[in-house]
Design an enzyme around this catalytic site. Structure first.
Site, PDB file in Angstrom:
ATOM      1  N   SER A  17      42.707  34.406  38.560  1.00 16.80           N
ATOM      2  CA  SER A  17      42.387  33.259  39.404  1.00 16.80           C
ATOM      3  C   SER A  17      42.183  32.074  38.487  1.00 16.80           C
ATOM      4  O   SER A  17      41.949  32.236  37.281  1.00 16.80           O
ATOM      5  CB  SER A  17      41.095  33.543  40.187  1.00 16.80           C
ATOM      6  OG  SER A  17      40.592  32.377  40.804  1.00 16.80           O
TER       7      SER A  17
ATOM      8  N   TYR B 150      32.362  36.639  41.050  1.00 10.39           N
ATOM      9  CA  TYR B 150      33.813  36.464  41.074  1.00 10.39           C
ATOM     10  C   TYR B 150      34.297  35.825  39.781  1.00 10.39           C
ATOM     11  O   TYR B 150      35.263  36.293  39.160  1.00 10.39           O
ATOM     12  CB  TYR B 150      34.194  35.605  42.280  1.00 10.39           C
ATOM     13  CG  TYR B 150      35.676  35.539  42.560  1.00 10.39           C
ATOM     14  CD1 TYR B 150      36.318  36.591  43.219  1.00 10.39           C
ATOM     15  CD2 TYR B 150      36.434  34.436  42.194  1.00 10.39           C
ATOM     16  CE1 TYR B 150      37.674  36.525  43.503  1.00 10.39           C
ATOM     17  CE2 TYR B 150      37.790  34.371  42.471  1.00 10.39           C
ATOM     18  CZ  TYR B 150      38.409  35.419  43.128  1.00 10.39           C
ATOM     19  OH  TYR B 150      39.755  35.358  43.393  1.00 10.39           O
TER      20      TYR B 150
END
Length: 267
Positions: A143, A156
């Site tokens: 990401s 995350y």
């Protein structure tokens, strides 16, 4: 065109979103697809049939709880017995947003397990076989949050930064396996920014609600904060890059983290 005839690709989290788009791209190139994810029997049958229609000579579902190393071992053993994997795409992931002080402990544990530890376990199982064959591709779907941080996403961001680091270590350890002709063994991360998938839907919904239910206005507000292109990515665009990374010509591209983020990480 990348030809994956004779290759087997395991894509975790491939019943929807980015994972399914990657599976579609690899199926169209002739790969056998080992499908994985959270789905009922009807969806599993639909996805496998869809991938065969796209060009996969075979598409079968393999179960595996990515929170549990023992279940991951069973998954990898089953796929190995099926003939692979030559290509491993670690795409399965979950998200939960909350300030650090309010982040539930169980959310931290689950996000780290699924988004990071699971990739370690799948790579540890798959990569020796890739080295023995002289060809292998590990593509970890990280990401932009593996490259830059954002508030309210502690687990995350930690997991995705860890995934980038893990990928670099594996890339170094396997860099000399295989050769130009066989294609070598490479490990890379793809780092999407805002992409039209279910994982960002709660954030879109929250912004849309603030705009009287206007979804487009909610997306525009989200992107204006981070993504200079002001355009989301389509999952098929992630699939196209993943497919290209599998080509023999990409034998010297390893240890990289490639953003698809409309300029987010260029700022």
């Amino acid at each position: 065109m990348t030809d994956l005839t004779g290759k087997t690709a395991l894509i975790t989290g491939s019943v929807q979103g980015i994972g399914l788009a990657i599976a579609e791209a690899m199926a169209a190139a002739g790969a056998r697809i080992a499908v994985h994810g959270l789905a009922g029997d009807a969806q599993i049958e639909e996805v496998c049939s869809h991938l065969k229609d796209k060009g996969a000579p075979q598409a079968e579902f393999f179960a595996g709880d990515m929170r549990n190393p023992d279940r991951i071992s069973e998954l990898m053993e089953a796929v190995a017995a099926w003939g692979g994997p030559d290509i491993l795409v670690n795409n399965a992931g979950i998200q939960h947003t909350a300030p650090l002080a309010d982040m539930p402990r169980e959310k931290w544990d689950a996000i780290l397990a699924i988004n990071l530890s699971a990739a370690f376990h799948t790579m540890q199982a798959a990569m020796p076989g890739m080295a023995a064959r002289g060809y292998g591709r590990v593509i970890n779907i990280a990401s932009v949050h593996g490259l830059v941080a954002s508030k309210d996403k502690a687990p995350y961001v930690a997991a995705k930064f860890g995934l980038v680091g893990l990928s670099r270590v594996a890339a170094l350890e396997y860099a000399d396996k295989g050769d130009r002709t066989s294609g070598g063994v490479t490990v890379n991360c793809i780092c999407p920014g805002w992409t039209e998938t279910a994982i960002i839907q709660p954030q879109i919904d929250a912004r849309a609600e603030a705009h009287g239910g206007d979804r487009d206005a909610g997306i525009a507000e989200l992107l204006s904060e981070k993504q200079p292109s002001l355009r989301t990515s389509d999952p098929s665009e992630i699939g196209a890059l993943a497919l290209w990374l599998c080509a023999p010509v990409a034998h010297n591209i390893t240890g990289t983290s490639i953003p698809i983020d409309g300029g987010w990480t260029a700022q």
